[in-house]
Motif scaffolding. Sequence first.
Motif, PDB file in Angstrom:
ATOM      1  N   ALA A 253      34.532 -44.336 104.930  1.00 15.94           N
ATOM      2  CA  ALA A 253      33.745 -43.424 105.751  1.00 15.94           C
ATOM      3  C   ALA A 253      34.665 -42.533 106.572  1.00 15.94           C
ATOM      4  O   ALA A 253      35.572 -43.013 107.253  1.00 15.94           O
ATOM      5  N   ALA A 254      34.433 -41.223 106.488  1.00 22.48           N
ATOM      6  CA  ALA A 254      35.283 -40.250 107.170  1.00 22.48           C
ATOM      7  C   ALA A 254      34.747 -38.847 106.887  1.00 22.48           C
ATOM      8  O   ALA A 254      33.838 -38.672 106.071  1.00 22.48           O
ATOM      9  N   VAL A 255      35.346 -37.880 107.543  1.00 22.99           N
ATOM     10  CA  VAL A 255      35.147 -36.496 107.150  1.00 22.99           C
ATOM     11  C   VAL A 255      36.218 -36.178 106.112  1.00 22.99           C
ATOM     12  O   VAL A 255      37.407 -36.412 106.352  1.00 22.99           O
ATOM     13  N   TYR A 256      35.796 -35.687 104.971  1.00 24.17           N
ATOM     14  CA  TYR A 256      36.715 -35.383 103.880  1.00 24.17           C
ATOM     15  C   TYR A 256      36.985 -33.876 103.847  1.00 24.17           C
ATOM     16  O   TYR A 256      36.049 -33.070 103.890  1.00 24.17           O
ATOM     17  N   TYR A 257      38.269 -33.548 103.767  1.00 23.46           N
ATOM     18  CA  TYR A 257      38.703 -32.159 103.773  1.00 23.46           C
ATOM     19  C   TYR A 257      39.415 -31.811 102.480  1.00 23.46           C
ATOM     20  O   TYR A 257      40.221 -32.585 101.962  1.00 23.46           O
ATOM     21  N   CYS A 258      39.146 -30.629 102.003  1.00 22.20           N
ATOM     22  CA  CYS A 258      39.859 -30.079 100.864  1.00 22.20           C
ATOM     23  C   CYS A 258      41.030 -29.254 101.384  1.00 22.20           C
ATOM     24  O   CYS A 258      40.914 -28.612 102.449  1.00 22.20           O
ATOM     25  N   ALA A 259      42.115 -29.252 100.651  1.00 21.22           N
ATOM     26  CA  ALA A 259      43.297 -28.497 101.065  1.00 21.22           C
ATOM     27  C   ALA A 259      43.941 -27.826  99.865  1.00 21.22           C
ATOM     28  O   ALA A 259      43.911 -28.362  98.751  1.00 21.22           O
ATOM     29  N   ARG A 260      44.537 -26.675 100.113  1.00 22.12           N
ATOM     30  CA  ARG A 260      45.299 -25.971  99.071  1.00 22.12           C
ATOM     31  C   ARG A 260      46.675 -25.639  99.620  1.00 22.12           C
ATOM     32  O   ARG A 260      46.789 -25.140 100.741  1.00 22.12           O
ATOM     33  N   ASP A 261      47.681 -25.904  98.825  1.00 25.17           N
ATOM     34  CA  ASP A 261      49.054 -25.568  99.180  1.00 25.17           C
ATOM     35  C   ASP A 261      49.818 -25.330  97.891  1.00 25.17           C
ATOM     36  O   ASP A 261      49.216 -25.280  96.799  1.00 25.17           O
ATOM     37  N   THR A 262      51.131 -25.179  98.031  1.00 27.99           N
ATOM     38  CA  THR A 262      51.972 -24.992  96.856  1.00 27.99           C
ATOM     39  C   THR A 262      52.932 -26.162  96.669  1.00 27.99           C
ATOM     40  O   THR A 262      53.815 -26.106  95.809  1.00 27.99           O
ATOM     41  N   ASN A 263      52.769 -27.209  97.475  1.00 31.78           N
ATOM     42  CA  ASN A 263      53.652 -28.368  97.348  1.00 31.78           C
ATOM     43  C   ASN A 263      52.887 -29.629  97.721  1.00 31.78           C
ATOM     44  O   ASN A 263      51.894 -29.568  98.456  1.00 31.78           O
ATOM     45  N   LEU A 264      53.342 -30.748  97.253  1.00 30.82           N
ATOM     46  CA  LEU A 264      52.659 -32.018  97.484  1.00 30.82           C
ATOM     47  C   LEU A 264      52.792 -32.502  98.920  1.00 30.82           C
ATOM     48  O   LEU A 264      52.054 -33.383  99.332  1.00 30.82           O
ATOM     49  N   ASP A 265      53.715 -31.954  99.669  1.00 24.33           N
ATOM     50  CA  ASP A 265      53.835 -32.330 101.078  1.00 24.33           C
ATOM     51  C   ASP A 265      52.774 -31.641 101.937  1.00 24.33           C
ATOM     52  O   ASP A 265      52.602 -31.988 103.102  1.00 24.33           O
ATOM     53  N   PHE A 266      52.114 -30.649 101.370  1.00 21.21           N
ATOM     54  CA  PHE A 266      51.076 -29.909 102.099  1.00 21.21           C
ATOM     55  C   PHE A 266      51.622 -29.457 103.453  1.00 21.21           C
ATOM     56  O   PHE A 266      51.054 -29.739 104.507  1.00 21.21           O
ATOM     57  N   THR A 267      52.710 -28.737 103.419  1.00 23.34           N
ATOM     58  CA  THR A 267      53.362 -28.312 104.658  1.00 23.34           C
ATOM     59  C   THR A 267      52.639 -27.148 105.337  1.00 23.34           C
ATOM     60  O   THR A 267      52.688 -27.021 106.552  1.00 23.34           O
ATOM     61  N   ARG A 268      51.974 -26.300 104.551  1.00 17.07           N
ATOM     62  CA  ARG A 268      51.230 -25.169 105.120  1.00 17.07           C
ATOM     63  C   ARG A 268      49.917 -24.999 104.362  1.00 17.07           C
ATOM     64  O   ARG A 268      49.691 -23.997 103.688  1.00 17.07           O
ATOM     65  N   PRO A 269      49.029 -25.975 104.503  1.00 16.15           N
ATOM     66  CA  PRO A 269      47.810 -25.927 103.702  1.00 16.15           C
ATOM     67  C   PRO A 269      46.745 -25.013 104.281  1.00 16.15           C
ATOM     68  O   PRO A 269      46.708 -24.744 105.474  1.00 16.15           O
ATOM     69  N   SER A 270      45.866 -24.577 103.410  1.00 14.19           N
ATOM     70  CA  SER A 270      44.595 -23.997 103.817  1.00 14.19           C
ATOM     71  C   SER A 270      43.583 -25.126 103.764  1.00 14.19           C
ATOM     72  O   SER A 270      43.618 -25.949 102.840  1.00 14.19           O
ATOM     73  N   TRP A 271      42.663 -25.127 104.719  1.00 13.01           N
ATOM     74  CA  TRP A 271      41.701 -26.229 104.829  1.00 13.01           C
ATOM     75  C   TRP A 271      40.276 -25.730 104.690  1.00 13.01           C
ATOM     76  O   TRP A 271      39.967 -24.583 104.988  1.00 13.01           O
ATOM     77  N   GLY A 272      39.413 -26.646 104.292  1.00 12.82           N
ATOM     78  CA  GLY A 272      37.992 -26.408 104.372  1.00 12.82           C
ATOM     79  C   GLY A 272      37.465 -26.946 105.686  1.00 12.82           C
ATOM     80  O   GLY A 272      38.206 -27.460 106.518  1.00 12.82           O
TER      81      GLY A 272
END
Length: 119
Positions: free
Chosen positions: A91-110
């Motif tokens: 149970a949680a709030v689930y967020y989608c993210a987009r980045d160019t690396n698996l570390d998600f250093t500068r993601p865009s979020w939903g």
Amino acid sequence: QEQLAESGGGSVQAGDSLRLTCAAPGRIFSSAVMGWFRQAPGKAREFVAAIRWGRQSTYYADSVKGRFTISRGDAANTVFLQMNNLKPEDAAVYYCARDTNLDFTRPSWGQGTQVTVST
């Protein structure tokens, strides 16, 4: 800044399944990494799953391996998170993210979608 759009959350019982959908405002290119994160009340946001868009290689947190599946949709801008055998600790709030690396250093979020799991 782009806004990813999550949907598919809801209230379920332990053992049930849900499928979350994330839609990007434009095409997802092969260089992208798409991911799902979650945040429960009072806890830090944590990684759940990711997919390298071009290679379609997938990665999971240990806590969800064997139960959750991340996949690309038929549309060029959609990613799914199939969640089976849900547990109360999911149970949680689930967020989608987009980045160019698996570390998600500068993601865009939903904006997030709520998942509630009751016993």
